[in-house]
Design an enzyme around this catalytic site. Structure first.
Site, short mmCIF file in Angstrom:
data_model
loop_
_atom_site.label_atom_id
_atom_site.label_comp_id
_atom_site.label_asym_id
_atom_site.label_seq_id
_atom_site.Cartn_x
_atom_site.Cartn_y
_atom_site.Cartn_z
N TRP A 103 0.83 -1.21 0.00
CA TRP A 103 0.00 0.00 0.00
C TRP A 103 0.85 1.25 0.00
O TRP A 103 0.55 2.23 -0.68
CB TRP A 103 -0.98 -0.01 1.18
CG TRP A 103 -1.92 -1.18 1.11
CD1 TRP A 103 -2.02 -2.21 1.99
CD2 TRP A 103 -2.90 -1.44 0.07
NE1 TRP A 103 -2.98 -3.10 1.56
CE2 TRP A 103 -3.52 -2.67 0.41
CE3 TRP A 103 -3.27 -0.79 -1.10
CZ2 TRP A 103 -4.53 -3.22 -0.38
CZ3 TRP A 103 -4.27 -1.35 -1.89
CH2 TRP A 103 -4.89 -2.55 -1.53
N ASP A 172 -2.02 6.50 6.35
CA ASP A 172 -3.05 5.64 5.77
C ASP A 172 -3.38 4.62 6.85
O ASP A 172 -2.62 3.70 7.11
CB ASP A 172 -2.49 4.96 4.51
CG ASP A 172 -3.44 3.90 3.96
OD1 ASP A 172 -4.54 3.71 4.52
OD2 ASP A 172 -3.09 3.27 2.95
N LYS A 196 -12.52 -1.82 6.19
CA LYS A 196 -11.80 -2.76 7.04
C LYS A 196 -12.31 -2.68 8.48
O LYS A 196 -12.84 -3.63 8.99
CB LYS A 196 -10.30 -2.50 7.01
CG LYS A 196 -9.55 -3.20 5.88
CD LYS A 196 -9.44 -2.40 4.62
CE LYS A 196 -8.76 -3.15 3.49
NZ LYS A 196 -7.87 -2.30 2.73
C1 LIG Z 1 -7.26 -1.91 1.64
C2 LIG Z 1 -6.22 -0.87 1.77
C3 LIG Z 1 -6.08 0.16 0.83
C4 LIG Z 1 -6.93 0.25 -0.41
O1 LIG Z 1 -8.17 0.69 -0.07
P1 LIG Z 1 -9.31 0.97 -1.15
O2 LIG Z 1 -10.38 1.53 -0.27
O3 LIG Z 1 -9.65 -0.34 -1.76
O4 LIG Z 1 -8.79 1.94 -2.12
C5 LIG Z 1 -5.11 1.12 1.06
N1 LIG Z 1 -4.32 1.07 2.14
C6 LIG Z 1 -4.42 0.08 3.06
C7 LIG Z 1 -3.50 0.09 4.24
C8 LIG Z 1 -5.36 -0.91 2.91
O5 LIG Z 1 -5.47 -1.89 3.82
#
Ligand SMILES: *Cc1c(COP(=O)(O)O)cnc(C)c1O
Length: 360
Positions: A103, A172, A196
């Site tokens: 990511w 993030d 998540k």
């Molecule tokens: C799942 C995830 C993403 C991607 O997220 P989307 O909402 O599908 O764009 C980005 N960063 C992390 C840490 C993730 O777990």
């Protein structure tokens, strides 16, 4: 009908049953409005109330002051990989990134594409991302420092965040948003795809410190402009109304549990139970170093791929689903988000012990 299973999916992921029940209860006729939230104007007083409540709950759970603003955006965390540099990179001041896996790499590649000045100041790539880097230097003149607080795929998590001084720290937090207490004042901006640990797919939570808003240049795409969405209370265009409503319910659920400290306490218990099980055998092999272990996504291998496939198939039969590792790394991954009850982890550990015994 089949019973609800223990759902270890990495995202979209398990949600509190009480949240689903509340949504069901209010689905057809929301609070006597004669319609559901799915059918309601995003400009209605009722919906704006739902949005404001959700934003207020997000601030309340972690104690964010009025120096911070909550935005609800779309495009997932992936849109934020571009939005962050577009809005917050300042000419002559490099953007700093720490590379802890897939990511983070995607975030870095968006910065690169946009042609901003950026520097990767640390990376654990040469160790297959099995730990969080410990040494790095933060240029005090930087636009910002971007980290991925939890690596969903490799199973690593920052235990203590970098001290970035006057350089805005950007995280993030998609896969560990509100899994534990943190000091909100450390951050310039936090973003998280909700699917998540905070709600359904399709809504992204952004928490931004007010003083960063004037950085957004006017000549960037409107849909990614923080300042535009801040001025319009996240209602510049039609938001994911239903998603925002569910995020609000999940925040209330955290408060009903006794708040973030109680949720953290249970999360620690769940993670410890699983890691302790692995630490007392050489059958289950954790893939990350002890000092970087994630509480949310716990990754491990078995002695062979054949055994892993058997493990996954039999786990599924035992109502333990979603345990397959990410397609890029294989192995097993148990995602223990807030809504996964302790009982689910107890059932998993019980299954693991039995599986080990008969496979040896
Ligand atoms: C799942 C995830 C993403 C991607 O997220 P989307 O909402 O599908 O764009 C980005 N960063 C992390 C840490 C993730 O777990």
């Amino acid at each position: 009908m089949k019973e609800r299973v223990f759902n270890f999916n990495p995202g979209p992921a398990t949600l509190p049953v009480s949240v689903l029940e509340a949504a069901k209860e209010e689905m057809i006729n929301y609070h006597g409005e004669g319609m559901s939230i799915l059918e309601m104007s995003h400009r209605s007083k009722t919906f704006e109330g739902i949005l404001n409540d959700a934003a207020a709950s997000i601030k309340k759970v972690m104690g964010f002051s009025d120096n911070y603003l909550v935005l609800f955006l779309q495009g997932g965390a992936t849109a934020q990989f571009a939005a962050v540099p577009l809005n917050l990179a300042v000419k002559g001041k490099p953007a700093l990134y720490i590379n802890t896996g897939s990511w983070a790499k995607k975030a870095i590649s968006e910065a690169k594409k946009l042609g901003i000045e950026y520097k990767v100041i640390a990376s654990s790539e040469s160790d297959n991302f099995s730990h969080i880097p410990k040494s790095y230097e933060i240029d005090p003149n930087a636009s910002y420092l971007h980290i991925t607080s939890n690596n969903t795929i490799f199973g690593t998590q920052w235990q203590a965040y970098p001290k970035s001084g006057n350089v805005p720290l950007i995280a993030d937090m998609s896969s560990d948003f509100y899994c534990r207490r943190f000091d909100p004042n450390l951050f310039g901006l936090i973003y998280a795809g909700a699917q998540k640990n905070a709600g359904p797919a399709g809504v992204t939570i952004v928490i931004i410190r007010n003083d960063l808003l004037p950085r957004s240049p006017e000549n960037i795409p409107t849909i990614l402009n923080y300042n535009v969405f801040a001025k319009d209370n996240s209602l510049y265009n039609t938001p994911n109304c239903f998603g925002i409503y569910i995020v609000g319910l999940v925040m209330k659920w955290i408060l009903d549990q006794g708040g973030i400290d109680k949720v953290e306490e249970v999360n620690k218990k769940k993670a410890k139970l699983l890691y302790d099980t692995m630490d007392t055998t050489d059958f289950y092999l954790p893939t990350v170093q002890k000092d970087s272990r994630s509480m949310m996504n716990i990754t491990f291998r078995l002695p062979s791929e054949e055994l892993e496939n058997k493990f996954l198939a039999e786990a599924k039969e035992a109502q333990l689903v979603g345990l397959k590792g990410h397609r890029s790394v294989g192995g097993v991954r148990a995602s223990l988000y807030n809504a996964m009850p302790l009982k689910g982890v107890e059932a998993l550990v019980d299954f693991m012990k039995k599986f080990e015994k008969k496979s040896r």
